[in-house]
Design an enzyme around this catalytic site. Structure first.
Site, PDB file in Angstrom:
ATOM      1  CB  THR A  16      -0.964   0.187   1.341  1.00  0.00           C
ATOM      2  OG1 THR A  16      -1.963  -0.946   0.919  1.00  0.00           O
ATOM      3  CG2 THR A  16      -1.724   1.284   1.485  1.00  0.00           C
ATOM      4  CB  SER A  63       2.643  -7.964   1.347  1.00  0.00           C
ATOM      5  OG  SER A  63       1.719  -7.700   2.264  1.00  0.00           O
ATOM      6  CB  THR A  96       0.724  -3.352   6.494  1.00  0.00           C
ATOM      7  OG1 THR A  96      -0.562  -3.458   5.506  1.00  0.00           O
ATOM      8  CG2 THR A  96       0.962  -1.926   6.161  1.00  0.00           C
ATOM      9  CG  ASP A  97      -2.540  -6.906   3.903  1.00  0.00           C
ATOM     10  OD1 ASP A  97      -2.894  -6.314   5.005  1.00  0.00           O
ATOM     11  OD2 ASP A  97      -3.193  -7.130   2.929  1.00  0.00           O
TER      12      ASP A  97
HETATM   13  C1  SIN Z   1      -0.152  -5.146   0.967  1.00  0.00           C
HETATM   14  O1  SIN Z   1       0.057  -5.887   1.971  1.00  0.00           O
HETATM   15  O2  SIN Z   1       0.503  -5.171   0.095  1.00  0.00           O
HETATM   16  C2  SIN Z   1      -1.475  -4.399   1.025  1.00  0.00           C
HETATM   17  C3  SIN Z   1      -1.981  -4.098   2.160  1.00  0.00           C
HETATM   18  C4  SIN Z   1      -0.928  -2.835   2.727  1.00  0.00           C
HETATM   19  O3  SIN Z   1       0.090  -2.702   2.472  1.00  0.00           O
HETATM   20  O4  SIN Z   1      -1.503  -2.270   3.694  1.00  0.00           O
END
Ligand code: SIN
Length: 332
Positions: A16, A63, A96-97
């Site tokens: 993100t 991710s 973040t995931d």
């Molecule tokens: C991801 O994990 O690539 C999408 C969500 C995020 O980064 O918050």
């Protein structure tokens, strides 16, 4: 930009932090992993007075789709840049995931002669109050800071510095989603002030990068679980199973019977907790046989799986020796 500034390498993988939306008012409707790393850096002009930053687009993924191949590629790029004598630190931008899994993998495998710092964002780059630019600037500040040396892999987000082993995402959308439930963050960043309040747990050793990845999966304990998943995993050749157990590592008796059968066949069974915080008690002697039902201690199921993957890749017979398995789980 002055030549006297530290040289920092940014390895971008997507997420993100590199997300964009056609609707700048939205922080939920967007496409992750679309903005190239060069554009992310250009959006943070103060970087130029903190470091000489160079960037490499290692991947551009959401991710949720993280892979062993990308973990291996990241490890290779970290090894390459760490070997350059004038590189002071490495920053990795990530979604973040699954950041907590990649952070755990790097914590377990990277010698870190220089700081390795992961960062991310909860809001896409086009959103109002995007958190990515400050997180990226803070990650570079920490990677360039003398106090970050010798602290292993770090995660910098929302002005906090976390140990890679400890941190996990605990909220779907809030900018303070990342929490180190066991001991809290290691420190914080406020403008150019980088402050470590405590040291991370010492690492006894690092684990080798696998040449082949064993099958290690996660199952959960809940009301009336069937044994079909465990039996199917055993039939598929699983080498390790992490149980997202209830409370302090409690496993439903039906699932426990299936796991005991798996353990009798040499599958390494490890109990973690689905609660999100706290240590899982070590196995009581009466519950230890057969197969051990070892404890993941304070690692959540996803981090425990990463550790079990690497342990079994290095020592495929670990599932046959519960005491050795428990000792190895406690060493990282
Ligand atoms: C991801 O994990 O690539 C999408 C969500 C995020 O980064 O918050």
């Amino acid at each position: 930009m002055s030549d006297s500034l530290p040289r920092i390498i940014v390895l971008a993988t997507g997420g993100t932090i590199a997300g964009a939306s056609g609707n700048p008012g939205s922080s939920a409707q967007y496409q992750a992993a679309t903005v190239p790393v060069g554009a992310l850096l250009q959006a943070v002009p103060p970087l130029q007075r903190v470091a000489r930053v160079e960037a490499e687009q290692v991947a551009q993924v959401d991710s949720k789709d993280m892979s062993f191949a990308l973990w291996s590629a990241l490890a290779a790029r970290i090894a390459h840049w760490s070997a350059q004598p004038d590189v002071a630190g490495i920053v990795i931008t990530h979604g973040t995931d699954t950041l907590e899994e990649t952070a755990m993998f790097l914590h377990l495998t990277q010698p870190c002669p220089i700081p390795v710092v992961l960062t991310a964002a909860m809001r896409p780059s086009t959103s109002l109050s995007a958190d990515g630019p400050l997180n990226l600037l803070d990650a570079v500040r920490v990677a360039a800071h003398a106090d970050a040396r010798g602290k292993g892999v770090l995660v910098v987000i929302n002005q906090q510095i976390h140990a890679a082993r400890d941190v996990a995402k605990t909220h779907t959308s809030a900018v303070d989603a990342f929490v180190s439930a066991s001991g809290g963050p290691l420190g914080f960043v406020q403008d150019d002030y980088v402050r470590f309040a405590r040291a991370p747990l010492p690492r006894v050793a690092i684990l080798p990068l696998p040449s082949a990845w064993p099958l290690v999966e996660i199952v959960a304990s809940y009301a009336e679980p069937g044994r079909v998943m465990v039996d199917a995993l055993v039939a598929a050749g699983v080498r390790g199973i992490v149980v997202a157990a209830a409370g302090n590592g409690s496993v439903h008796e039906g699932l426990g019977a299936a796991l005991a059968d798996a353990a009798r066949q040499g599958v390494a069974v490890v109990r973690s907790s689905r609660t999100g915080a706290g240590h899982v008690a070590l196995p009581a002697p009466a519950r230890a046989a057969p197969g051990g039902f070892a404890s993941a201690l304070d690692l959540n199921p996803y981090k425990a799986r990463v550790l079990l993957l690497l342990l079994l890749a290095a020592d495929p017979s670990l599932g046959t020796d519960p005491a050795r398995l428990q000792a190895r789980l406690g060493a990282y």
